[in-house]
Design a protein around this motif. Structure first.
Motif, short mmCIF file in Angstrom:
data_model
loop_
_atom_site.label_atom_id
_atom_site.label_comp_id
_atom_site.label_asym_id
_atom_site.label_seq_id
_atom_site.Cartn_x
_atom_site.Cartn_y
_atom_site.Cartn_z
N ILE C 42 8.06 3.75 5.69
CA ILE C 42 9.27 3.26 5.05
C ILE C 42 9.54 1.82 5.49
O ILE C 42 9.30 1.47 6.65
N GLY C 43 10.03 1.00 4.58
CA GLY C 43 10.38 -0.38 4.98
C GLY C 43 10.15 -1.37 3.86
O GLY C 43 10.11 -0.99 2.68
N ASP C 44 9.94 -2.61 4.23
CA ASP C 44 9.81 -3.72 3.27
C ASP C 44 8.68 -3.44 2.27
O ASP C 44 7.51 -3.32 2.62
N LYS C 45 9.08 -3.37 0.97
CA LYS C 45 8.11 -3.04 -0.08
C LYS C 45 6.89 -3.95 -0.10
O LYS C 45 5.78 -3.53 -0.34
N LYS C 46 7.16 -5.25 0.08
CA LYS C 46 6.06 -6.20 -0.03
C LYS C 46 5.03 -5.97 1.08
O LYS C 46 3.83 -6.03 0.84
N ILE C 47 5.54 -5.69 2.27
CA ILE C 47 4.61 -5.43 3.39
C ILE C 47 3.82 -4.14 3.11
O ILE C 47 2.61 -4.09 3.26
N ILE C 48 4.54 -3.14 2.67
CA ILE C 48 3.85 -1.87 2.39
C ILE C 48 2.82 -2.04 1.27
O ILE C 48 1.71 -1.50 1.34
N ALA C 49 3.18 -2.83 0.26
CA ALA C 49 2.26 -3.03 -0.86
C ALA C 49 0.93 -3.59 -0.38
O ALA C 49 -0.12 -3.33 -0.97
N ASN C 50 0.96 -4.35 0.70
CA ASN C 50 -0.27 -5.00 1.16
C ASN C 50 -0.96 -4.28 2.31
O ASN C 50 -1.99 -4.74 2.80
N LEU C 51 -0.42 -3.17 2.72
CA LEU C 51 -1.04 -2.40 3.81
C LEU C 51 -2.41 -1.87 3.41
O LEU C 51 -2.59 -1.38 2.30
N GLU C 52 -3.36 -1.94 4.33
CA GLU C 52 -4.64 -1.27 4.09
C GLU C 52 -4.96 -0.42 5.32
O GLU C 52 -5.45 -0.92 6.31
N MET C 53 -4.65 0.83 5.25
CA MET C 53 -4.76 1.73 6.41
C MET C 53 -5.97 2.64 6.34
O MET C 53 -6.27 3.34 7.31
N GLU C 54 -6.65 2.65 5.19
CA GLU C 54 -7.65 3.68 4.93
C GLU C 54 -8.73 3.75 6.01
O GLU C 54 -9.37 4.78 6.19
N MET C 55 -8.98 2.65 6.69
CA MET C 55 -10.12 2.66 7.60
C MET C 55 -9.79 2.94 9.04
O MET C 55 -10.67 2.98 9.87
N MET C 56 -8.51 3.09 9.36
CA MET C 56 -8.21 3.40 10.75
C MET C 56 -8.77 4.78 11.08
O MET C 56 -8.79 5.68 10.25
N ALA C 57 -9.22 4.90 12.32
CA ALA C 57 -9.82 6.18 12.74
C ALA C 57 -8.83 7.30 12.51
O ALA C 57 -7.65 7.18 12.83
N GLY C 58 -9.29 8.39 11.94
CA GLY C 58 -8.46 9.57 11.73
C GLY C 58 -7.70 9.60 10.43
O GLY C 58 -7.10 10.61 10.09
N VAL C 59 -7.74 8.50 9.68
CA VAL C 59 -7.02 8.49 8.39
C VAL C 59 -7.93 9.04 7.30
O VAL C 59 -9.06 8.57 7.14
N GLU C 60 -7.45 10.06 6.58
CA GLU C 60 -8.27 10.64 5.51
C GLU C 60 -8.06 9.89 4.20
O GLU C 60 -9.00 9.50 3.53
N LYS C 61 -6.81 9.71 3.83
CA LYS C 61 -6.53 8.90 2.65
C LYS C 61 -5.08 8.44 2.68
O LYS C 61 -4.29 8.91 3.50
N THR C 62 -4.77 7.50 1.81
CA THR C 62 -3.39 7.06 1.71
C THR C 62 -2.97 7.23 0.26
O THR C 62 -3.79 7.20 -0.65
N VAL C 63 -1.68 7.44 0.08
CA VAL C 63 -1.15 7.62 -1.26
C VAL C 63 -0.06 6.58 -1.46
O VAL C 63 0.90 6.53 -0.68
#
Lengths: 337, 337, 337, 337
Positions: C42-63
């Protein structure tokens, strides 16, 4: 048919091709190009339609000039066919509306829906009793119990019934309750069932397969007509593409294609075709403008508790608004609603 | 499951969603964002798998964390399943070769093919007795006569038989003659037939539908396993895309996908998958390298007079050359052939 | 955004994810399921829009809950945008007709076409001077000479001009002659050109890519708007599917999708969208019924000698018949023509 | 070329077609069928390749016997072309490995990657300096700064460089730093750029468009060769289909198709082609088995913090494991690695 010989076909290869054709009483026409020979084939259409020359030595490819289907073709039957469903005529001046829930869930749900859609002008009640579902753990429909509810409710409101048959063995059962037998997208090439439906006395509504070409769809209808049943209605319900925003990609150009190639009527299902409630109204308007003979629309009194396809169902109120809107479009293309 | 509420969902909408979930003994987890609320759902997997929340007022969409299939999933059965076809093991160290004509045409054609493929190392004889064809005017197969020929010839050369069943009503008949029952691409979602096959004692080879997703394919297999039949073999045979150079687009990444998601074995059919004879050899090599457990290859003694699919059939000599080539690839991925 | 951790994510994996998010001043919401943890962000839309978390260890997917585009979104600009092309307004009550030949061939051809389409009510003259062609041996357009003809003829008949720009380096040149700059399907993701067009003062008509999703299309428009040019017009021109009867599959549901997601106007091109002359009229009617703001139609005085796309061009007489037909449809959806 | 006249073509229509052809010094061959006439066209291939007859009155359709491309065709150049990249030969006996990160992020990231991939046998370093991204808010690459890093690091480890050029105006700049110029999928039909690349002295790696047919891809290469640059390398990177499990559908049959139709070498990119790290190894093996001349693999020292495409990147250790595995497959198809 045209047979394109490969650049390194020998004289003997060509002679063999010609001999085979002559044995079938077909005439041939040779055209010797700079680097290859083309053989044109002339004669009985039915024999040519069944020719398979691709594998003869020296043959590169064949090009069919005419399609294999005949009975469904407008060439064989230039005037529009009007399918009469107990007095409701599909393919004539009137745009016919089929409406109802995705699945028959219980008597009250269906009765409430039927009353609402009848009041707005629908002529045919839809509702699945046998539901083909992706997962075995999803609701599979009420079966014969659902068929009974459909018939009883439809009779009360003087509606006709359309419902899906999912297995050759169930045809007789569904015929007892339904006015139109629907072949779903997943069964469009269930050829054994199509052959059996060719012997039915009831009209068949043939949905387009998930990724069926126009030609495959016409050939599937040919199976039914070839069995003796001339009352086939096509139903465009969206095709599978790479797009994920919509559930399917509703191909309205298929309406124009069917009207050009065939004499049979065509229905459009904007509910499955888009999978999004907000798109049902604009796509219904567009379908009529494109030349559709009927619409098939999912309506559910309480879509939020629907056992299937709630996402795309209209409420009775949505449906009322839609219907008020459609008659102007119908008039603009010379039809009535 | 995650439920994404729409930006204009009311407090009451959200409460209703939570109440419905709690009634099912599921726990919920609220996450209130800047402009919308997300509801996480925790609890019994089976109940969650069957939830349909999309239509409740205020719900924008739902995101499934887990798929609906269970029995086919590698999560439920981490080790590879080996399907035993009368002693021929599919899914173990050995790459199994299935070969034969597209359609059984007559005794001599099949016997000649069987002898040839047996000599090169094939273990299973393929050949269609019931042929699903686009046009009703195409050769539809020899039916039971074809099944008898298949059995007799296979027994002579000590081969197993795989052949297609195209209708629920024919299952028992085909079981009498065949060691593996094949479900063709057009019937992958003929759910009534899948349910009936769940009660068969014979292994089922489930071809991927023309445009089936990996998930739909796994769910189709789940129908069979849910019926009690654990011997399911997948078969990748090409998917429908925009490309016209090949008959289908052979999706070898499906092999890796199935190996990741399921414990069941997978066969690749490069003949239908490409529709071009010259591509069968490179795609056979690639399939083994990708991890396929078996290959299914069309061989015809005289492809130029084949009644169907001659374009993609190998001659016995082509087949011999291919087989000599494949064992090195098998060795390179730790398999034997 | 929702982050789905894999079943075997460790506590440290989860902590690392949370730490990374907190460093970006985003709040998190943990939901610990039976076999995996879900992290809500949750938080600033623009920051979230640019997040790329898919490759952090343990992350299966992002929605992603929200799309990346903003300026094109109806959420940011609820009212319809009307693009003013020198007095011709696209996106208002009036349906605007753009018509002309696929390619400018010579002065006489264009003048004859322009006169004909003007007489029937077209407001904007189309015609390609730079033609993107599959083969280098096909006619590539007249270049600047074509632009001069376009301008001169359009001015004589008081028409506006739309023509394609195929390279960033040609923008200034095309701006000198044309009122709207068209981005063709093949350049929809030519991002360097889109950025440069963001600095143009002229309206941009952005055709949908051959297989672009609705989301990719909106993001392409975002490139232009992000550069400062707010006058973007979408153009649906058919997508690539497996179907071969039509040149492309005209996706009219895209009209409804764009109207739902964006405030920008949308044109439909039934000529390229179907590739068949006989389908232009029904698809034009359907496009207006679906909510299109304008149509783009190929007209050629002598389609039989056209240097490109003759198959889908209307003659001036066909065009006249079509136009007489469309105003009723426009009226039926509350528009004028 | 074969011209199929429509059933209602008049004698005059046919005469006009023949006259037009004769004016071009082409010979014709008439074949009068039961309900239509077919005109075969014989003569200068180049003239025929450029014929556009579809719009002449009475013409129903035309069928091309030969494709428009010539220079890329194996017919015109039967032997394999080997592209020499400063001593690294692509298309010969050796399988060449290109590896590196999706995007050049900084000197350290690239140096660490380069060292790792060099140690495992990679010959060419990949890395994007100009990144085409769906959203304008995504990382767009370091530009010239990235090119400098690429060159410096590659020189240190005696690697060649391949990197993407996204605009005609940047060709000269990229030529200064890179050994191979890559055309990305989104620019495969950016014909102005292809023409300009035809004048480059550097080899061009042409990725297949998102939904490009084999024929369109070959024609795109023809643009480059027609401009004078004979060093074109194809790169299969997955096509767009309905499947969502993988990012794209890697079409390995394209390798066999290119080998059949063209003399130019072909690379496979299993990283973009699948979008899933776990699939890179099996698809790399399959690509070599199918006949690929080179592989292009994304490697990132810390994929979890990659600025793009982390999902599909291998770690240096993954890459090492993969490489050890591939040489057996290469050997099995008579190649070396």
């Amino acid at each position: 048919m045209i047979i394109v010989m490969s650049p390194n076909a020998t004289k003997r290869n060509i002679d063999n091709v010609i001999k085979k054709l002559e044995r079938l009483n077909l005439r041939t026409h040779l055209s010797e190009g700079e680097d290859r020979t083309i053989v044109g084939v002339i004669g009985d259409k039915k024999i040519i339609a069944n020719l398979e020359m691709e594998m003869m030595a020296g043959v590169e490819k064949t090009v069919r000039i005419t399609e294999k289907y005949k009975l469904v073709s407008r060439d064989f039957h230039p005037l529009n066919t009007i399918v009469d469903v107990g007095g409701v005529k599909i393919g004539g001046d009137e745009i016919v509306i089929m409406a109802g829930p995705c699945a028959v869930e219980n008597f009250e749900q269906l009765r409430e829906t039927a009353q609402a859609v009848k009041n707005c002008g629908a002529k045919i009640l839809r509702g699945g009793a046998f539901k083909p579902r992706t997962s075995p753990y999803d609701f599979q429909g009420l079966g014969e119990e659902g068929l009974k509810i459909l018939r009883e409710v439809a009779d009360e409101f003087d509606l006709k019934v359309v419902t899906e048959v999912v297995d050759r063995g169930d045809i007789e059962l569904v015929e007892n309750y339904s006015d139109i037998l629907q072949v779903g997208a997943r069964n469009m090439q269930n050829f054994q069932m199509l052959k059996a439906l060719g012997e039915s006395k009831k009209p068949i509504m043939l949905k387009r397969g998930l990724s069926a070409t126009i030609s495959e769809w016409l050939n599937a209808a040919e199976y039914i007509m070839n069995g003796g049943n001339e009352n086939v209605i096509f139903c465009e319900r969206g095709i599978r593409t790479y797009e994920t925003f919509t559930r399917n990609t509703l191909d309205l150009s298929a309406v124009a294609a069917i009207k050009e190639l065939s004499h049979l009527p065509i229905v459009v299902d904007p509910s499955h075709g888009t999978g999004r409630r907000a798109m049902v109204a604009p796509m219904s308007r567009a379908a009529i403008a494109a030349g559709a003979d009927a619409l098939m629309i999912e309506v559910h009194p309480h879509p939020e508790i629907a056992l299937s396809d709630g996402n795309q169902s209209l409420t009775p109120e949505d449906f009322k608004n839609l219907m008020e809107n459609l008659s102007d479009i119908a008039k603009a293309v010379g039809r009535i609603l």
